[in-house]
Design a protein around this motif. Structure first.
Motif, PDB file in Angstrom:
ATOM      1  N   VAL A 228       4.886  11.170   0.677  1.00  0.00           N
ATOM      2  CA  VAL A 228       3.924  11.766   1.616  1.00  0.00           C
ATOM      3  C   VAL A 228       2.504  11.336   1.266  1.00  0.00           C
ATOM      4  O   VAL A 228       1.725  10.948   2.132  1.00  0.00           O
ATOM      5  N   ARG A 229       2.157  11.356  -0.016  1.00  0.00           N
ATOM      6  CA  ARG A 229       0.821  10.923  -0.447  1.00  0.00           C
ATOM      7  C   ARG A 229       0.575   9.463  -0.070  1.00  0.00           C
ATOM      8  O   ARG A 229      -0.489   9.105   0.403  1.00  0.00           O
ATOM      9  N   ALA A 230       1.574   8.601  -0.321  1.00  0.00           N
ATOM     10  CA  ALA A 230       1.416   7.177  -0.041  1.00  0.00           C
ATOM     11  C   ALA A 230       1.283   6.908   1.462  1.00  0.00           C
ATOM     12  O   ALA A 230       0.457   6.091   1.883  1.00  0.00           O
ATOM     13  N   LEU A 231       2.084   7.593   2.276  1.00  0.00           N
ATOM     14  CA  LEU A 231       2.011   7.377   3.726  1.00  0.00           C
ATOM     15  C   LEU A 231       0.681   7.850   4.302  1.00  0.00           C
ATOM     16  O   LEU A 231       0.079   7.172   5.144  1.00  0.00           O
ATOM     17  N   PHE A 232       0.204   8.999   3.864  1.00  0.00           N
ATOM     18  CA  PHE A 232      -1.095   9.463   4.341  1.00  0.00           C
ATOM     19  C   PHE A 232      -2.215   8.567   3.825  1.00  0.00           C
ATOM     20  O   PHE A 232      -3.192   8.332   4.527  1.00  0.00           O
ATOM     21  N   GLY A 233      -2.066   8.064   2.607  1.00  0.00           N
ATOM     22  CA  GLY A 233      -3.064   7.142   2.074  1.00  0.00           C
ATOM     23  C   GLY A 233      -3.129   5.866   2.890  1.00  0.00           C
ATOM     24  O   GLY A 233      -4.214   5.357   3.199  1.00  0.00           O
ATOM     25  N   LEU A 234      -1.978   5.334   3.271  1.00  0.00           N
ATOM     26  CA  LEU A 234      -1.934   4.120   4.079  1.00  0.00           C
ATOM     27  C   LEU A 234      -2.489   4.366   5.471  1.00  0.00           C
ATOM     28  O   LEU A 234      -3.297   3.588   5.974  1.00  0.00           O
TER      29      LEU A 234
ATOM     30  N   PHE B  74       0.799  -1.213   0.000  1.00  0.00           N
ATOM     31  CA  PHE B  74       0.000   0.000   0.000  1.00  0.00           C
ATOM     32  C   PHE B  74       0.840   1.275   0.000  1.00  0.00           C
ATOM     33  O   PHE B  74       0.336   2.341  -0.335  1.00  0.00           O
ATOM     34  N   VAL B  75       2.103   1.187   0.361  1.00  0.00           N
ATOM     35  CA  VAL B  75       3.005   2.334   0.233  1.00  0.00           C
ATOM     36  C   VAL B  75       3.841   2.199  -1.038  1.00  0.00           C
ATOM     37  O   VAL B  75       4.018   3.159  -1.782  1.00  0.00           O
ATOM     38  N   GLY B  76       4.318   0.994  -1.315  1.00  0.00           N
ATOM     39  CA  GLY B  76       5.223   0.774  -2.443  1.00  0.00           C
ATOM     40  C   GLY B  76       4.594   0.981  -3.796  1.00  0.00           C
ATOM     41  O   GLY B  76       5.214   1.561  -4.700  1.00  0.00           O
ATOM     42  N   TYR B  77       3.362   0.496  -3.989  1.00  0.00           N
ATOM     43  CA  TYR B  77       2.724   0.630  -5.305  1.00  0.00           C
ATOM     44  C   TYR B  77       2.519   2.094  -5.701  1.00  0.00           C
ATOM     45  O   TYR B  77       3.004   2.516  -6.753  1.00  0.00           O
ATOM     46  N   PRO B  78       1.803   2.911  -4.875  1.00  0.00           N
ATOM     47  CA  PRO B  78       1.627   4.303  -5.325  1.00  0.00           C
ATOM     48  C   PRO B  78       2.942   5.075  -5.357  1.00  0.00           C
ATOM     49  O   PRO B  78       3.150   5.908  -6.251  1.00  0.00           O
ATOM     50  N   LEU B  79       3.835   4.795  -4.425  1.00  0.00           N
ATOM     51  CA  LEU B  79       5.124   5.493  -4.399  1.00  0.00           C
ATOM     52  C   LEU B  79       5.925   5.200  -5.664  1.00  0.00           C
ATOM     53  O   LEU B  79       6.409   6.119  -6.335  1.00  0.00           O
ATOM     54  N   THR B  80       6.045   3.949  -6.011  1.00  0.00           N
ATOM     55  CA  THR B  80       6.814   3.568  -7.192  1.00  0.00           C
ATOM     56  C   THR B  80       6.169   4.074  -8.477  1.00  0.00           C
ATOM     57  O   THR B  80       6.830   4.675  -9.321  1.00  0.00           O
ATOM     58  N   MET B  81       4.880   3.830  -8.622  1.00  0.00           N
ATOM     59  CA  MET B  81       4.193   4.230  -9.847  1.00  0.00           C
ATOM     60  C   MET B  81       4.200   5.747 -10.029  1.00  0.00           C
ATOM     61  O   MET B  81       4.498   6.241 -11.121  1.00  0.00           O
ATOM     62  N   GLU B  82       3.858   6.494  -8.987  1.00  0.00           N
ATOM     63  CA  GLU B  82       3.790   7.949  -9.119  1.00  0.00           C
ATOM     64  C   GLU B  82       5.166   8.571  -9.326  1.00  0.00           C
ATOM     65  O   GLU B  82       5.286   9.588 -10.008  1.00  0.00           O
ATOM     66  N   THR B  83       6.198   7.958  -8.768  1.00  0.00           N
ATOM     67  CA  THR B  83       7.544   8.485  -8.964  1.00  0.00           C
ATOM     68  C   THR B  83       8.040   8.192 -10.376  1.00  0.00           C
ATOM     69  O   THR B  83       8.560   9.086 -11.053  1.00  0.00           O
TER      70      THR B  83
END
Length: 181
Positions: free
Chosen positions: A101-107, A61-70
Motif C-alpha cells: 500500500v505504501r509503495a503504490l501510494f508513493g508511485l 518504483f513499486v518493487g524497490y520499496p516493497l521488497t526492501m520494506e518487506t
C-alpha cells in the motif's frame, strides 16, 4: 494496553532518506536501461519502447520499496542509513500488505506522482507537515508510521566519590541495613 514511547521521525531525516532511496532507484533504472539497450531493445518501435520504460519505472518504483520494506521489516537503504523504520500504528512490524500500500501510494501520488505529476511531491510534503504524527498519504492508507530508531545517547551520570571521603568508602558495611531503608 501498553503505552509505547515512539520517537516519530522528523521531516529532514525522512527527506534525506527519500533522496537516498530515489538515488538508488535512479541507479537501478539506469543499469536496467543500459542492459536493455545493450540487448538490442533500442531498435524497437518508439511506442513499444515507451511502454517498456513506463513498465520499468513502475516496477522499480513499486518493487524497490516493497521488497526492501518487506525483507528488512520496514527499512530501505535510505532508512537504514538514517536509523529510520516503518512500523504499524500499534508499533508492530509491517507486513507485505503494508509495504505494498505504501509503495503504490508513493508511485501514484508522491514520488514520481504518476497521477498528479506536478503536485505529487509537494502534496505528500504538505500532508506530512500537517499530520499529527508526520504521516504521508501512503502511511495514512497503510496504517503505518515512520520512527526514529537511532538517537544520540546521553552519557549516563555516575556518582563520583569526593576525594576527602575516599578512605572511608571501602570500610562501609551495608549488610546490617534492612531492605526498607
Amino acid at each position: 494496553a501498553v503505552a509505547l514511547d515512539l520517537r516519530i521521525a522528523q521531516m529532514p531525516s525522512r527527506l534525506t532518506a527519500a533522496v537516498i532511496d530515489l538515488a538508488v532507484m535512479a541507479l537501478v533504472l539506469l543499469l536496467i536501461s543500459l542492459g536493455l539497450t545493450g540487448a538490442g531493445l533500442g531498435d524497437l518501435d518508439d511506442a513499444l519502447l515507451a511502454g517498456v520504460y513506463v513498465l520499468l519505472i513502475v516496477l522499480v518504483f513499486v518493487g524497490y520499496p516493497l521488497t526492501m520494506e518487506t525483507l528488512t521489516r520496514g527499512r530501505t537503504f535510505g532508512k537504514l542509513a538514517l536509523g529510520l523504520r516503518v512500523v504499524r500504528d500499534d508499533g508492530g512490524p509491517i507486513t507485505f500488505r503494508h509495504a505494498l500500500v505504501r509503495a503504490l501510494f508513493g508511485l501514484a501520488l508522491e514520488r514520481p506522482g504518476l497521477f498528479l505529476p506536478s503536485l505529487g511531491p509537494a502534496l505528500g510534503l504538505v500532508v506530512s507537515m500537517f499530520s499529527e504524527r508526520g504521516k504521508r498519504i501512503g502511511d495514512m492508507a497503510a496504517g503505518t508510521v515512520v520512527l526514529q530508531e537511532r538517537t544520540v545517547t546521553q552519557p549516563q551520570w555516575t556518582p563520583v566519590m569526593p576525594p576527602p571521603l575516599a578512605w572511608w568508602a571501602p570500610t562501609l558495611d551495608l549488610a546490617g541495613l534492612d531492605d526498607g531503608l
